[in-house]
Design an enzyme around this catalytic site. Structure first.
Site, PDB file in Angstrom:
ATOM      1  N   CYS A   9      17.755  52.629  15.585  1.00 21.79           N
ATOM      2  CA  CYS A   9      18.857  52.190  16.436  1.00 21.79           C
ATOM      3  C   CYS A   9      19.938  51.582  15.548  1.00 21.79           C
ATOM      4  O   CYS A   9      19.792  50.472  15.032  1.00 21.79           O
ATOM      5  CB  CYS A   9      18.345  51.162  17.442  1.00 21.79           C
ATOM      6  SG  CYS A   9      19.568  50.648  18.659  1.00 21.79           S
ATOM      7  N   CYS A  49      49.766  55.306  36.536  1.00 18.34           N
ATOM      8  CA  CYS A  49      51.051  55.742  35.998  1.00 18.34           C
ATOM      9  C   CYS A  49      50.858  56.479  34.681  1.00 18.34           C
ATOM     10  O   CYS A  49      50.228  55.967  33.761  1.00 18.34           O
ATOM     11  CB  CYS A  49      51.957  54.523  35.785  1.00 18.34           C
ATOM     12  SG  CYS A  49      53.503  54.918  34.937  1.00 18.34           S
TER      13      CYS A  49
END
Length: 361
Positions: free
Chosen positions: A156, A195
């Site tokens: 990991c 937007c």
């Protein structure tokens, strides 16, 4: 998760040994960095602190841990080689990687027995095995016994501790890509996140993005105008069409940025911008994009947003570029109130979270 077998692994390793004989990454600011030198390093933390970026130093030399799902590699299946980002030592090949739900890049096997070394880690009241670079002794992450076959191991890793180079691509010289390869590497995705000025301003600064065009997609109107879309009667959304080089970024990173810089839990609304034209949506053009969108939404709903994401996944029928005065709007109008109050905070958030992935001006 990849389908793996021992014979395939040994065959691939032979070919990748030949690839690693050349230095593929140059870091002039780091005199210890090399993809070919295997000599052990003995460098003080004081010296490393002068050389390494603060976020890398914190992880590599102070054993910090980056936040899950914020790296750019955990769910990436691009084929290539992984190096220690501190010293350049080769650590993994992509055929040793698997996608883990932990949110960090995960591997089931290291490149060779000397590439990574281990020591007990009993910090925070836990008993773990720390994984360190075999050349520079920098912290990479931890080793666990819950990985896939054939090893049953899970390396990991912190993404910041890894440098990645796709096969056939050099980070210093892309001249080995012929024109047909270069064109095939270019992909497009259409996104709606409120937007379009805001979304465009963010993606224009992401490494690997070559072009961002504001426009309209969805609905029933053919080549609608801005005024028609703003009326809300066309069903079209304000979108951006992003052209990116998949050898420098990928769809997973594009989506990570997307879900970071807008609110995917508000229906037909982003802040004060209200209406279906401001909806959160991913417009897919093939099964791969649709699957990737469904996958990340499912994962984020389970781990981050508690099932509240309202982002729609819609088939892209047509993308219509917006009027010329909408293109590159933020860069040309940064002093306007909307740019300062609405767009700038989104850009700043993006720059903070993805600071290692910004284009170098």
């Amino acid at each position: 998760m990849f389908t793996l077998n021992a014979c395939g692994q040994s065959t691939n390793k032979k070919s990748t040994k030949e690839k690693s004989m050349q230095n593929v990454i140059n870091k002039p600011e780091n005199p210890y960095y090399s993809n070919t030198d295997t000599k052990k390093l003995n460098v003080s933390n004081e010296e490393w602190k002068k050389i390494l970026p603060p976020n890398l130093y914190a992880v590599a030399r102070e054993a910090d841990t980056e936040r899950a799902f914020t790296g750019t590699m955990w769910n990436d299946e691009t084929k290539g080689t992984y190096y220690c980002s501190v010293c350049g030592y080769k650590l993994f090949e992509s055929n040793q990687k698997f996608t883990s739900s932990c949110g960090w890049p995960s591997f089931f096997e290291q490149d060779n027995k000397e590439s990574i070394i281990f020591k007990p880690d009993n910090s925070y009241g836990m008993r773990r095995t720390e994984a360190l670079c075999g050349r520079c002794n920098s912290h990479l992450g931890h080793l666990f016994d819950d990985g896939p076959e054939p090893t049953g191991k899970r390396y990991c890793m912190n993404a910041v501790s890894l440098d990645f180079v796709p096969y056939k691509v050099s980070t210093t010289n892309n001249s080995n890509l012929d024109s047909s390869d270069s064109e095939q590497a270019k992909q497009k995705i259409v996104l709606a996140g409120g937007c379009f000025w805001c979304v465009e301003a963010v993606y224009e600064n992401l490494q690997g993005v070559e072009k961002v065009v504001s426009g309209y997609a969805g609905g029933n109107a053919i080549n609608p105008s801005y005024e028609e879309v703003c009326s809300g009667r066309t069903g079209a959304a304000e979108v951006v069409e992003i052209t990116y080089d998949k050898t420098k970024t990928n769809l997973d990173e594009i989506f990570q940025v997307f879900f970071t810089v807008h609110d995917p839990t508000t229906l037909n609304r982003q802040g004060a911008d209200v209406g279906t034209q401001y909806r959160s949506a991913i417009f897919y053009k093939n099964a791969e994009e649709k699957k990737a969108a469904e996958s990340i939404i499912k994962e984020l709903n389970e781990k981050v947003f508690d099932g509240k994401i309202v982002t729609s996944i819609e088939k892209l029928d047509e993308f219509y570029p917006a009027e010329s005065y909408h293109q590159n709007y933020y860069a040309q109008n940064q002093n306007k109130p909307y740019c300062q109050m609405v767009i700038q905070p989104k850009v700043e958030k993006f720059e903070k979270v993805f600071k290692d992935r910004l284009k170098k001006n």
